[in-house]
Scaffold this active site. Structure first.
Site: not given
Lengths: 437, 437
Positions: B10, B12, B15-17, B134, B192, B203, B207
């Site tokens: 779930a 894409l 990272v997903g790709a 992390v 960003e 962030d 972690k």
């Protein structure tokens, strides 16, 4: 909670005693992490009377480690005897054949018989864990065998011998000779009485051969490793390296090349600003370069009773967390039967930068002769430095050459030519340069 | 060979790709390592038409990630949606409740709901793996959760945010201001459009909170972390640090103290010669100090599609190697129900060295007043440097103090006193110094 995991430990030297002590001291915490207790129920050691500072009161003693290994009253056999044959090999084999999980810290055994032992473990469906065999407490086996699944490794290299790194670190920091530091290291227990195995690179080669198999899925081939130790590294090399922005480390390097897999152990110049150059003293470090992840570096204590015990206990805990019926991944990352024969890249085809230090007679034409030999070998130079010789003789000069990327064959040809020209007053020194971030 | 492991992904994005592509490209090698094939059989993403450069032709599409997670046709649900609530949380929960193994890279989700999700995973006997959450591709979760069993962690610290380290690295290398580098980092995609979450340390805190739980067996308490970002770090600080032999890094630090567990994120001076000081650019690093092993350092790519995918695929491979009936260790090292409440050490009781930079009016008695305030707070000084102010005003001076080990409370009291004395022409700068090898 599941039944306790019963451990038999063979070999109660510094590491063995540490393993027994850590398991006892951390019993509650290990049970919490693993969901079952871990208990040392049996041991084997030559000396049954020595006080090791550990409680072995309720522990069964076995004279023969192979008998302990095969005993049905233990679940895991921990081999800490050492040696690439003899009782270490016999007991590990007996344990695996009897269906025991095995944990070992024995790099020499794995370098020589690792593939055959892995085949038995995989046939019997038991684990053969050996985190402590390479780089002591650094989890490099777990990282390469498990975490990097999906990655194709291109190069793995590292500082794998604490004794050598200790010696080189002190030579640089204190400006004293190899022999002096070695003597002191022996006095302090950082080097063996016979230091050959460490300082000539064999120990590094054993560890590198295991990493090579994990990295490239090849059979272990420790005997095919190109080997150069650190005993001929001088203060002149260390000072010249520092001037050029390098530091000398004994590295084991395995890398994929067009002509096969290069495995080599030799003194290496690494950039002073690289992470690996900051690895001092007995600390070890391993860098792994892959296609997906990029470069990963792990550094930490590479030897010593506690650091090694940390890895051994981690291996045991992994077994404790598993349950009957569980099959872990193969011992060397790929099934032992599918490990490919190791195709050795010829050292002469190694490509890289080189540091060449020459002690020459201070005569007209020497410099031109050296330059011509380099040009004849198609070697392009990054820098040339000439200064008074360290040997304190006004009739001698030191010439230091740093080459751009070239081949080992070209460098050997050029240096042979320079030697034949008759201008050298001392043995030429050649040190490879390794790219490192 | 066992049946293929069916994966549902779930999210894409980058990272997903990458995950889908790596699994497809390394199919044969993964099967060899895991003893079974790994196949992405279903996906969920908002945009069904975008070309991601991956073959999803035979893959089932789900509009609702929670529906995908609970679907009986997958074995592992991979959550790469992001966000600490909403569809990420709903789908992970649905997957675990339905008995799916779950792999996630979502640090925000774990920092907020990790313990509750771990309880479900452990009750259901499934794995919840989160190596990518992390330090990206660095196997720090595996190291802490598995390799260091038997070790008691005393301190864990690291460079956990690539954006901050990239900015600090360029500020030092190029001598330009925070604002300038940030703008350029945004242009290059290293920061960003709204960089607050990275540069103010949140962030890193997410972690760190996960590492703290693994290290100390405590419940995750991200909101209790002391937080200072890097936006007020100036060139004057960086230059002064360099002169004193330090480099400034944004560190997350968790350590055991007598009054509880300290968790803090702040700009930190680390010795220039330490390994962690050589970690440049977007690279991350984690140092772990334990009683048995000593200090271990891991460094590598902390972000990016491929580095993150490397960790996700490693997590999936671990599941592929397991077999039905297998129970792995608990999600956060100890059973979620047994994680202890986090007992926060007060930041005021933090002990360490401090760097204090003051811009003072160049008047008689200022130096004495500063020295008196330090003495009144029982702070002993390692060094005092006074020079012309960076502000280019001849009537101002810069005073730099480096303290020996003292407490945060003492430093705050002294700096408050100095401020009240009326000699300061600018806000005082206080940066903690961290011991590092």
């Amino acid at each position: 909670m599941a039944e306790a995991l019963r451990i038999g430990v063979a070999g109660l030297g510094t590491v063995g005693a540490s393993v027994v002590r850590v398991i006892a001291e951390k019993q509650a915490e290990l049970a919490r992490q693993c969901g079952r207790e871990i208990v040392v129920t049996a041991v084997s050691a030559r000396d049954t009377s020595r006080d090791r500072g550990i409680d072995l009161f309720r522990t069964a003693w076995f004279a023969d480690p192979a008998e302990l290994a095969a005993n049905a009253e233990i679940d895991v056999f921990v081999e800490l005897i050492g040696g690439d044959d003899g009782p270490a090999r016999a007991s590990v084999k007996a344990g695996l054949e009897a269906g025991r999980h095995v944990v070992t810290a024995n790099k020499a055994l794995l370098a020589k018989h690792g593939v055959a032992l892995a085949e038995i473990a995989e046939r019997k469906g038991v684990l053969l864990n050996y985190e402590a065999a390479v780089a002591g407490g650094i989890p490099v086996i777990k990282t390469m065998r498990e975490a990097l699944a999906g990655n194709t490794v291109n190069r793995v290299f590292g500082i794998l011998n604490g004794t050598c790194n200790y010696i080189l670190t002190r030579m640089e920091a204190e400006g004293i000779s190899f022999d002096e530091v070695l003597k002191d290291a022996q006095r302090l227990g950082y080097a063996e009485a016979d230091p050959t195995f460490d300082i000539e690179g064999q120990d590094t080669a054993h560890k590198l051969s295991i990493l090579t198999s994990l990295a490239f899925g090849t059979r272990i081939a420790a005997d095919d490793i190109y080997l150069e130790g650190i005993s001929n590294i001088t203060q002149a090399d260390i000072r010249a390296a520092a001037e050029l922005g390098y530091r000398i480390k004994l590295l084991g390097v395995a890398q994929r090349t067009e002509s096969g897999i290069e495995q080599r152990v030799h003194p290496t110049m690494v950039p002073t600003a690289s992470v690996i150059a900051q690895v001092h003293g007995v600390t070890n470090a391993v860098a792994i370069e892959t296609d997906i992840l990029g470069e990963l570096l792990l550094s930490g204590p590479g030897a010593g009773g506690n650091a090694t015990a940390s890895a051994v206990v981690g291996d045991i805990a992994d077994i404790a967390k598993s349950r009957p019926g569980f099959q872990h991944g193969p011992v060397f990352g790929r099934p032992a039967k599918e490990l490919k024969p190791y195709k050795q890249a010829k050292m002469r085809s190694h490509e890289g930068g080189y540091f060449i230090r020459l002690t020459v007679h201070d005569r007209v034409g020497v410099f031109a002769a050296v330059a011509k030999r380099m040009a004849d070998s198609q070697i392009s130079l990054e820098s040339i430095v000439q200064h008074a010789s360290d040997l304190g003789d006004a009739a001698l000069k030191t010439v230091i050459l740093v080459t751009h990327e070239t081949t080992e064959a070209a460098v050997r040809k050029a240096v042979d030519g320079i030697t034949k020209d008759g201008h050298l007053a001392d043995k030429p020194q050649v040190i490879r340069i390794e790219r490192a971030d």
